[in-house]
Enzyme design. Sequence first.
Site, PDB file in Angstrom:
ATOM      1  N   ASP A   1      -2.755   1.781   5.938  1.00 55.47           N
ATOM      2  CA  ASP A   1      -3.103   1.482   4.550  1.00 55.47           C
ATOM      3  C   ASP A   1      -2.393   2.503   3.666  1.00 55.47           C
ATOM      4  OD1 ASP A   1      -4.592  -0.539   3.128  1.00 55.47           O
ATOM      5  OD2 ASP A   1      -6.001   0.992   2.517  1.00 55.47           O
TER       6      ASP A   1
ATOM      7  N   ASN B   1       0.813  -1.210   0.000  1.00 53.73           N
ATOM      8  CA  ASN B   1       0.000   0.000   0.000  1.00 53.73           C
ATOM      9  C   ASN B   1       0.844   1.256   0.000  1.00 53.73           C
ATOM     10  OD1 ASN B   1      -2.912   0.023  -0.242  1.00 53.73           O
ATOM     11  ND2 ASN B   1      -2.853  -1.508   1.344  1.00 53.73           N
TER      12      ASN B   1
END
Length: 155
Positions: A66, A16
């Site tokens: 994330d 990510n």
Amino acid sequence: DKGVFTKKFTGVTISNGIGFSSDEKYMYYIDTTGEIMYRFDYDAEEGSIENCIRFIDCSNESGSFDGMTVDKNGMIWAAHWGGYQVSVWNPETGKKEAQIDLPVSCVSSCEFGGKNLDTLYITTAKKEGEPLSGSIFVCRDTGTTGKSVNFYTHS
């Protein structure tokens, strides 16, 4: 012209966030399921990374890191998948400085944009039972701005 690829990191599960320090000495990287933000030494001229360290652990936080961005002052802004927030981290101390709470759990990424890079856009994923999930949230007045993006071209 074909570039040359070199494996630098293994064991990745859900790749990510990637961001760069303001002085371009470091690259930050998030593998979401690992709950760790890694830091690499970064050579901006060569576009290369070396010396990976486990930089910030979010296992005691709500959700997992994330997507992420870095502001003009070098602060790291990280979305929390499953955590209802975007958190702000000081790369000098590795400490959490602030957070933006959101009404949805699956916060996927964040990035500064707008004419003056002074608006934080926060993306989320759709989740049943959360009517605002899947929305893009806009946060103004964060007290900072984003920085211009890095470009790398292979010659």
